[in-house]
Design a protein around this motif. Structure first.
Motif, short mmCIF file in Angstrom:
data_model
loop_
_atom_site.label_atom_id
_atom_site.label_comp_id
_atom_site.label_asym_id
_atom_site.label_seq_id
_atom_site.Cartn_x
_atom_site.Cartn_y
_atom_site.Cartn_z
N ILE A 63 0.83 -1.20 0.00
CA ILE A 63 0.00 0.00 0.00
C ILE A 63 0.87 1.25 0.00
O ILE A 63 0.64 2.18 -0.78
CB ILE A 63 -0.96 -0.01 1.21
N THR A 64 1.86 1.29 0.86
CA THR A 64 2.77 2.44 0.90
C THR A 64 3.51 2.57 -0.42
O THR A 64 3.73 3.68 -0.92
CB THR A 64 3.78 2.30 2.05
N THR A 65 3.89 1.45 -0.99
CA THR A 65 4.58 1.46 -2.28
C THR A 65 3.67 1.99 -3.38
O THR A 65 4.12 2.72 -4.28
CB THR A 65 5.07 0.05 -2.63
N ALA A 66 2.39 1.61 -3.33
CA ALA A 66 1.43 2.13 -4.32
C ALA A 66 1.34 3.65 -4.24
O ALA A 66 1.26 4.34 -5.26
CB ALA A 66 0.05 1.51 -4.09
N GLU A 67 1.37 4.18 -3.04
CA GLU A 67 1.36 5.64 -2.86
C GLU A 67 2.63 6.25 -3.46
O GLU A 67 2.57 7.31 -4.11
CB GLU A 67 1.24 5.98 -1.39
N ASP A 68 3.77 5.60 -3.22
CA ASP A 68 5.04 6.10 -3.77
C ASP A 68 4.99 6.11 -5.29
O ASP A 68 5.42 7.08 -5.94
CB ASP A 68 6.21 5.22 -3.31
N ILE A 69 4.48 5.03 -5.88
CA ILE A 69 4.44 4.92 -7.34
C ILE A 69 3.49 5.96 -7.92
O ILE A 69 3.77 6.56 -8.96
CB ILE A 69 4.04 3.50 -7.76
N ALA A 70 2.35 6.19 -7.26
CA ALA A 70 1.41 7.21 -7.74
C ALA A 70 2.07 8.58 -7.79
O ALA A 70 1.76 9.39 -8.66
CB ALA A 70 0.19 7.24 -6.83
N ARG A 71 2.98 8.82 -6.88
CA ARG A 71 3.67 10.11 -6.83
C ARG A 71 4.85 10.17 -7.80
O ARG A 71 5.05 11.16 -8.50
CB ARG A 71 4.17 10.37 -5.40
N LEU A 72 5.62 9.08 -7.87
CA LEU A 72 6.84 9.07 -8.66
C LEU A 72 6.62 8.70 -10.12
O LEU A 72 7.36 9.14 -11.00
CB LEU A 72 7.85 8.09 -8.04
N SER A 73 5.61 7.86 -10.37
CA SER A 73 5.36 7.37 -11.72
C SER A 73 3.86 7.28 -11.96
O SER A 73 3.29 6.18 -12.02
CB SER A 73 6.02 6.00 -11.91
N PRO A 74 3.17 8.42 -12.08
CA PRO A 74 1.71 8.43 -12.14
C PRO A 74 1.11 7.69 -13.33
O PRO A 74 -0.06 7.32 -13.30
CB PRO A 74 1.38 9.93 -12.19
N ARG A 75 1.89 7.43 -14.37
CA ARG A 75 1.35 6.72 -15.54
C ARG A 75 1.33 5.20 -15.32
O ARG A 75 0.77 4.46 -16.13
CB ARG A 75 2.16 7.05 -16.80
N THR A 76 1.95 4.73 -14.24
CA THR A 76 2.00 3.29 -13.96
C THR A 76 0.73 2.84 -13.25
O THR A 76 0.34 3.42 -12.24
CB THR A 76 3.22 2.95 -13.09
N PHE A 77 0.10 1.81 -13.77
CA PHE A 77 -1.08 1.23 -13.12
C PHE A 77 -0.62 0.16 -12.13
O PHE A 77 0.19 -0.70 -12.46
CB PHE A 77 -2.03 0.62 -14.15
N VAL A 78 -1.16 0.23 -10.92
CA VAL A 78 -0.76 -0.69 -9.86
C VAL A 78 -1.85 -1.72 -9.61
O VAL A 78 -3.03 -1.38 -9.46
CB VAL A 78 -0.48 0.07 -8.55
N VAL A 79 -1.46 -2.99 -9.60
CA VAL A 79 -2.37 -4.08 -9.26
C VAL A 79 -1.80 -4.79 -8.04
O VAL A 79 -0.63 -5.21 -8.05
CB VAL A 79 -2.54 -5.06 -10.43
N MET A 80 -2.61 -4.93 -6.99
CA MET A 80 -2.14 -5.57 -5.76
C MET A 80 -2.33 -7.09 -5.84
O MET A 80 -3.36 -7.57 -6.33
CB MET A 80 -2.92 -5.03 -4.56
N LEU A 81 -1.35 -7.82 -5.37
CA LEU A 81 -1.43 -9.28 -5.26
C LEU A 81 -1.69 -9.62 -3.80
O LEU A 81 -0.91 -9.24 -2.92
CB LEU A 81 -0.12 -9.92 -5.72
N THR A 82 -2.78 -10.30 -3.52
CA THR A 82 -3.15 -10.59 -2.14
C THR A 82 -3.45 -12.07 -1.96
O THR A 82 -3.80 -12.77 -2.90
CB THR A 82 -4.40 -9.79 -1.72
N ALA A 83 -3.30 -12.53 -0.73
CA ALA A 83 -3.70 -13.88 -0.37
C ALA A 83 -5.14 -13.84 0.12
O ALA A 83 -5.64 -12.80 0.56
CB ALA A 83 -2.79 -14.43 0.73
N PHE A 84 -5.83 -14.94 0.04
CA PHE A 84 -7.21 -14.99 0.50
C PHE A 84 -7.28 -14.60 1.97
O PHE A 84 -6.48 -15.06 2.79
CB PHE A 84 -7.78 -16.39 0.31
N GLY A 85 -8.25 -13.76 2.31
CA GLY A 85 -8.40 -13.35 3.70
C GLY A 85 -7.76 -12.02 4.03
O GLY A 85 -7.86 -11.53 5.16
N GLU A 86 -7.09 -11.37 3.05
CA GLU A 86 -6.44 -10.09 3.29
C GLU A 86 -7.27 -8.92 2.77
O GLU A 86 -6.78 -7.80 2.64
CB GLU A 86 -5.06 -10.06 2.61
N GLU A 87 -8.56 -9.16 2.53
CA GLU A 87 -9.40 -8.13 1.91
C GLU A 87 -9.58 -6.89 2.79
O GLU A 87 -10.01 -5.85 2.31
CB GLU A 87 -10.77 -8.71 1.55
#
Length: 217
Positions: A63-87
């Motif tokens: 999540i923190t990394t997604a915030e960093d990427i949104a600031r540093l590389s706004p054209r990059t689309f971020v998709v999170m990889l999660t395990a079941f139960g981390e919703e």
């Protein structure tokens, strides 16, 4: 080619994802990272279209990394990889700018399709899963008044598109529902994002829930 970053602290997971994605003719894995700081640095240094980020990583989580990427590389689309139960982290990640979520046990074909959709700015969750996650975690903590203020400038047509977008429908499905062309729906969504200050359509879906637009659906 769709240029992809894979970030996961488990080397075997990175290798597995790379092998799957390399089967697609239009996808190239150009960078890997074992933690959040490396992932953000890679997106800043390279031209990355889609970043696949593990939700739980050392040295800055997904999540923190997604915030960093949104600031540093706004054209990059971020998709999170999660395990079941981390919703439970879905709300935070969506607000951080993530374009969608995939479970780590996602099948190869679905993973490839998800990257292709994400590169076009499309949501990467099936409508059923989108609705389930949003309704479970977003509406419970929504600020309806603030959300309504952000949607005040939308036209009735844009309100209708935003409402359907909030249910997880694709552009084509929204077009079918409203008897519009796909191009018109795309134009509406572009104006919705601009007028509401949303970074992507997933954040717009969150806003639709926050504003109570889906009540009674």
């Amino acid at each position: 080619m769709i240029r992809v970053l894979v970030a996961d602290d488990e080397a075997l997971m990175r290798v597995g994802i790379r092998l799957i994605l390399e089967n697609a003719e239009d996808i190239e894995v150009v960078a890997e990272a074992g933690n959040g700081r490396e992932a953000a640095a890679a997106c800043r240094a390279q031209d990355i279209d889609v970043a696949l980020l593990d939700l739980k990583m050392p040295d800055r989580d997904g999540i923190t990394t997604a915030e960093d990427i949104a600031r540093l590389s706004p054209r990059t689309f971020v998709v999170m990889l999660t395990a079941f139960g981390e919703e439970a982290s879905v709300t935070r990640a969506l607000r951080a700018g993530a374009s969608g979520f995939l479970l780590k046990d996602t099948g190869p074909a679905e993973l490839i399709r998800a990257v292709q959709l994400a590169a076009r700015g499309e949501p990467v969750l099936a409508p059923r899963i989108t609705r389930q996650l949003l309704e479970r975690h977003v509406t419970s903590a929504r600020d309806t008044e603030a959300a309504l203020r952000r949607t005040e400038e939308l036209t009735p047509a844009e309100q209708g598109v935003l409402q359907l977008l909030g249910t997880g429908l694709s552009n084509a499905e929204i077009a079918d529902q409203l008897y519009l062309s796909a191009g018109t729906v795309k134009a509406h969504i572009s104006r919705i994002l601009t007028r509401t200050g949303c970074a992507n359509r997933v954040q717009a879906a969150v806003l639709a829930h926050d504003a109570g637009l889906l009540t009674g659906r």
